[in-house]
Write a protein that holds these residues in place. Structure first.
Motif, short mmCIF file in Angstrom:
data_model
loop_
_atom_site.label_atom_id
_atom_site.label_comp_id
_atom_site.label_asym_id
_atom_site.label_seq_id
_atom_site.Cartn_x
_atom_site.Cartn_y
_atom_site.Cartn_z
N TYR A 89 0.84 -1.19 0.00
CA TYR A 89 0.00 0.00 0.00
C TYR A 89 0.88 1.25 0.00
O TYR A 89 1.88 1.30 0.71
CB TYR A 89 -0.94 0.00 1.21
CG TYR A 89 -2.07 -0.97 1.03
CD1 TYR A 89 -3.28 -0.56 0.52
CD2 TYR A 89 -1.91 -2.31 1.35
CE1 TYR A 89 -4.32 -1.44 0.33
CE2 TYR A 89 -2.94 -3.21 1.16
CZ TYR A 89 -4.15 -2.78 0.66
OH TYR A 89 -5.17 -3.67 0.46
N LEU A 90 0.48 2.23 -0.78
CA LEU A 90 1.23 3.46 -0.97
C LEU A 90 0.59 4.60 -0.18
O LEU A 90 -0.63 4.72 -0.14
CB LEU A 90 1.27 3.81 -2.46
CG LEU A 90 1.92 5.12 -2.87
CD1 LEU A 90 3.42 5.05 -2.63
CD2 LEU A 90 1.63 5.41 -4.33
N SER A 91 1.44 5.42 0.43
CA SER A 91 1.00 6.65 1.11
C SER A 91 1.95 7.77 0.71
O SER A 91 3.15 7.54 0.55
CB SER A 91 1.04 6.49 2.62
OG SER A 91 0.22 5.46 3.06
N VAL A 92 1.40 8.96 0.53
CA VAL A 92 2.22 10.13 0.23
C VAL A 92 1.85 11.22 1.24
O VAL A 92 0.71 11.32 1.64
CB VAL A 92 2.01 10.65 -1.21
CG1 VAL A 92 2.56 9.68 -2.22
CG2 VAL A 92 0.55 10.92 -1.50
N GLY A 93 2.85 11.99 1.67
CA GLY A 93 2.54 12.97 2.69
C GLY A 93 3.59 14.04 2.86
O GLY A 93 4.45 14.23 2.00
N GLY A 94 3.51 14.70 3.99
CA GLY A 94 4.45 15.74 4.34
C GLY A 94 4.90 15.56 5.77
O GLY A 94 4.18 14.97 6.58
N ALA A 95 6.11 16.05 6.08
CA ALA A 95 6.66 15.88 7.42
C ALA A 95 7.42 17.13 7.83
O ALA A 95 8.00 17.83 7.01
CB ALA A 95 7.60 14.67 7.46
N PHE A 96 7.42 17.38 9.13
CA PHE A 96 8.19 18.47 9.73
C PHE A 96 9.11 17.85 10.78
O PHE A 96 8.65 17.14 11.68
CB PHE A 96 7.26 19.50 10.38
CG PHE A 96 8.00 20.58 11.10
CD1 PHE A 96 8.60 21.61 10.39
CD2 PHE A 96 8.12 20.57 12.48
CE1 PHE A 96 9.29 22.61 11.05
CE2 PHE A 96 8.81 21.56 13.15
CZ PHE A 96 9.40 22.59 12.43
N ASP A 97 10.42 18.07 10.64
CA ASP A 97 11.41 17.53 11.57
C ASP A 97 12.02 18.64 12.41
O ASP A 97 12.24 19.74 11.92
CB ASP A 97 12.56 16.85 10.81
CG ASP A 97 12.13 15.58 10.12
OD1 ASP A 97 11.20 14.92 10.61
OD2 ASP A 97 12.72 15.24 9.08
N LEU A 98 12.31 18.31 13.65
CA LEU A 98 12.99 19.21 14.56
C LEU A 98 14.17 18.46 15.16
O LEU A 98 14.00 17.36 15.69
CB LEU A 98 12.04 19.67 15.67
CG LEU A 98 12.65 20.48 16.81
CD1 LEU A 98 13.17 21.82 16.29
CD2 LEU A 98 11.62 20.70 17.91
N PHE A 99 15.36 19.03 15.05
CA PHE A 99 16.58 18.45 15.61
C PHE A 99 17.09 19.40 16.70
O PHE A 99 17.30 20.58 16.43
CB PHE A 99 17.67 18.30 14.55
CG PHE A 99 17.29 17.40 13.42
CD1 PHE A 99 17.49 16.03 13.51
CD2 PHE A 99 16.73 17.92 12.26
CE1 PHE A 99 17.15 15.20 12.46
CE2 PHE A 99 16.38 17.10 11.21
CZ PHE A 99 16.59 15.73 11.30
N ILE A 100 17.28 18.88 17.91
CA ILE A 100 17.82 19.69 19.00
C ILE A 100 19.09 18.99 19.46
O ILE A 100 19.03 17.89 20.02
CB ILE A 100 16.83 19.82 20.17
CG1 ILE A 100 15.54 20.47 19.67
CG2 ILE A 100 17.44 20.62 21.30
CD1 ILE A 100 14.43 20.49 20.69
N GLY A 101 20.23 19.62 19.22
CA GLY A 101 21.50 18.99 19.54
C GLY A 101 22.49 19.96 20.14
O GLY A 101 22.14 21.08 20.53
#
Length: 162
Positions: A89-101
């Motif tokens: 099954y296929l899904s398409v989407g959007g993502a928001f990443d946050l990196f705290i280092g």
């Protein structure tokens, strides 16, 4: 390492390809591993035509805490491979990443990413286990620069049917 992960994924699909089911609507909880090298816990709510997800983990490449909020559209018809007996099954989407280092001369300590993942998933017939592989382009913002990249992950989750 990458080759080992791909072989492991193919092996899992070959072992469980006796029966595939439609994705289960509900809340999924599991683990994922990806590139840039990260490991984390994933939670997902699948409500039929769409999904929303949250990943929490650690990115070993940037030595940073990693948080991803994701959402997308589930394509209704599966991709059927008659030779392998697998329905993906296929899904398409959007993502928001946050990196705290850590903050040093390479990094400002906090950076952001915006991505567009494409996901292929497989759900077992008898047990509500979902296995997936996702990849897509990503733009990273931080330290006054914008860097294009590619992010991907594989993982599995147990889905609690609602």
């Amino acid at each position: 390492m990458k080759r080992c992960v791909v072989v492991l994924g193919i092996l899992i699909l070959a072992i469980v390809s006796v029966g595939a089911a439609e994705p289960v609507k509900g809340i999924g909880v599991g683990l994922d591993l990806g590139l840039p090298l990260h490991v984390g816990a994933i939670g997902e709510y699948n409500f039929g035509p769409a999904y929303a997800g949250l990943d929490l983990g650690y990115d070993m490449m940037y030595e940073a805490f990693w948080l991803r909020v994701e959402g997308g559209y589930n394509v209704a018809k599966p991709f059927v491979n008659a030779n392998l007996g697998v329905d993906l099954y296929l899904s398409v989407g959007g993502a928001f990443d946050l990196f705290i280092g850590k903050e040093d001369y390479y990094s400002s300590g906090t950076s952001f990413g915006i991505g567009f993942p494409i996901t292929w998933s497989y759900t077992l017939e008898k047990i509500p286990l979902k296995f997936y592989a996702k990849a897509g382009p990503e733009l990273y913002f931080g330290g006054g620069s914008v860097v294009p990249g590619l992010a991907g992950s594989i993982g599995g989750m147990y889905v609690f049917e609602i």
